[in-house]
Design an enzyme around this catalytic site. Sequence first.
Site, PDB file in Angstrom:
ATOM      1  N   LYS A  61       0.862  -1.187   0.000  1.00  0.00           N
ATOM      2  CA  LYS A  61       0.000   0.000   0.000  1.00  0.00           C
ATOM      3  C   LYS A  61       0.895   1.233   0.000  1.00  0.00           C
ATOM      4  O   LYS A  61       1.783   1.356   0.834  1.00  0.00           O
ATOM      5  CB  LYS A  61      -0.907  -0.003   1.222  1.00  0.00           C
ATOM      6  CG  LYS A  61      -1.926   1.138   1.215  1.00  0.00           C
ATOM      7  CD  LYS A  61      -2.903   1.037   2.370  1.00  0.00           C
ATOM      8  CE  LYS A  61      -2.380   1.617   3.666  1.00  0.00           C
ATOM      9  NZ  LYS A  61      -2.030   3.048   3.596  1.00  0.00           N
ATOM     10  N   HIS A  63       1.319   5.629  -0.271  1.00  0.00           N
ATOM     11  CA  HIS A  63       0.810   7.001  -0.298  1.00  0.00           C
ATOM     12  C   HIS A  63       1.797   7.696  -1.218  1.00  0.00           C
ATOM     13  O   HIS A  63       2.789   8.279  -0.766  1.00  0.00           O
ATOM     14  CB  HIS A  63       0.832   7.635   1.095  1.00  0.00           C
ATOM     15  CG  HIS A  63      -0.273   7.182   1.992  1.00  0.00           C
ATOM     16  ND1 HIS A  63      -1.584   7.497   1.748  1.00  0.00           N
ATOM     17  CD2 HIS A  63      -0.263   6.462   3.136  1.00  0.00           C
ATOM     18  CE1 HIS A  63      -2.347   6.983   2.713  1.00  0.00           C
ATOM     19  NE2 HIS A  63      -1.573   6.336   3.563  1.00  0.00           N
ATOM     20  N   ARG A  94      -5.073   6.587  -1.971  1.00  0.00           N
ATOM     21  CA  ARG A  94      -5.291   7.992  -2.288  1.00  0.00           C
ATOM     22  C   ARG A  94      -6.502   8.581  -1.556  1.00  0.00           C
ATOM     23  O   ARG A  94      -6.614   9.794  -1.430  1.00  0.00           O
ATOM     24  CB  ARG A  94      -5.440   8.130  -3.808  1.00  0.00           C
ATOM     25  CG  ARG A  94      -5.775   9.507  -4.339  1.00  0.00           C
ATOM     26  CD  ARG A  94      -4.702  10.525  -3.995  1.00  0.00           C
ATOM     27  NE  ARG A  94      -5.057  11.839  -4.526  1.00  0.00           N
ATOM     28  CZ  ARG A  94      -5.958  12.646  -3.998  1.00  0.00           C
ATOM     29  NH1 ARG A  94      -6.647  12.279  -2.922  1.00  0.00           N
ATOM     30  NH2 ARG A  94      -6.204  13.829  -4.529  1.00  0.00           N
ATOM     31  N   LYS A  95      -7.411   7.733  -1.130  1.00  0.00           N
ATOM     32  CA  LYS A  95      -8.650   8.199  -0.457  1.00  0.00           C
ATOM     33  C   LYS A  95      -9.282   9.378  -1.186  1.00  0.00           C
ATOM     34  O   LYS A  95      -9.464  10.459  -0.634  1.00  0.00           O
ATOM     35  CB  LYS A  95      -8.395   8.567   1.005  1.00  0.00           C
ATOM     36  CG  LYS A  95      -7.983   7.385   1.866  1.00  0.00           C
ATOM     37  CD  LYS A  95      -8.029   7.723   3.346  1.00  0.00           C
ATOM     38  CE  LYS A  95      -7.474   6.620   4.199  1.00  0.00           C
ATOM     39  NZ  LYS A  95      -6.000   6.434   4.064  1.00  0.00           N
ATOM     40  N   ILE A  99     -15.870  15.200  -6.326  1.00  0.00           N
ATOM     41  CA  ILE A  99     -16.862  14.851  -7.343  1.00  0.00           C
ATOM     42  C   ILE A  99     -16.187  13.962  -8.387  1.00  0.00           C
ATOM     43  O   ILE A  99     -14.954  13.948  -8.515  1.00  0.00           O
ATOM     44  CB  ILE A  99     -17.451  16.116  -8.023  1.00  0.00           C
ATOM     45  CG1 ILE A  99     -16.354  16.937  -8.715  1.00  0.00           C
ATOM     46  CG2 ILE A  99     -18.222  16.951  -7.007  1.00  0.00           C
ATOM     47  CD1 ILE A  99     -16.889  18.005  -9.664  1.00  0.00           C
ATOM     48  N   GLY A 100     -16.990  13.216  -9.118  1.00  0.00           N
ATOM     49  CA  GLY A 100     -16.462  12.259 -10.080  1.00  0.00           C
ATOM     50  C   GLY A 100     -15.457  12.853 -11.052  1.00  0.00           C
ATOM     51  O   GLY A 100     -14.404  12.265 -11.300  1.00  0.00           O
TER      52      GLY A 100
END
Length: 252
Positions: A61, A63, A94-95, A99-100
């Site tokens: 994982k 960052h 990345r969390k 908005i899309g």
Amino acid sequence: EEKTRSSYEQKLQNAQHSVSKKLLETALAKQSNLIASADVTTTQELLELAEKVGPNIIALKTHIDIISDFDYEKTIVPLKALATKYQFLLMEDRKFADIGNTQELQFTSGVFKITDWADFVTSQVIGGFESLDCFKNVGVVAIIGMSSKGTLTTNSYREEALKVALSHPNVIGGVSQNPIPEEILLFTPGVNLADSGDGKGQQYNTPEHVFKTLHTDFIIVGRGIYKSDNPEQASITYKNEGWSAYLNSLEK
Ligand code: BMP
């Protein structure tokens, strides 16, 4: 009567998403449910850690935005080679939380070009169902509940977050400190054998605890491994602890 959990073999039979299948196959092949969190800040540290822990993990994982000397050719190309060499997946934590359209830009553009190398990413679901549509070519791990003290991911938030996660075809799993339905995989950070917290809000549990009480699928370990004097040995310890905790959680 306590409910038993499904095994990785059973979950593999029911898995729909290619990334879920790959994770479960890797777990079974390596007898590991360990994801190492590589929260280091230079390319050299990142690659050295991947080389040391690679054989024992199912995913690394990252960052990626904390790497101070990030360079696609020098950071990502060798990292991908190590992932292939040691058969682990790349999970970019990345969390996303926008908005899309913005998430799509953050996912595909900038210097990191996450879409080009990550096998799966984490995303908040606070932007709603359609905000997850842009992660078409990867798996999404939805943040359902956080491990930190005072988190705003209350019961009612988690319930709503789960509705989005369970209904979206891009979602392969969730991050949570609570049990979630078995249709998606459970990823649990906040795992450490030596500490109960970090003085900055993080709250730790043992592998035994998270497999027994949450029926987690994969443990995420950061400082327990990369801050250890011997990260390679620490990754073996967490791998073995995680695997025996998983086996114990099958019996009941
Ligand atoms: P550590 O084991 O050193 O506390 O690291 C935990 C890792 O998991 C960090 O990279 C953190 O960003 C991540 N994480 C977490 O700790 N809690 C969450 O709820 C979600 C996370 O992604």
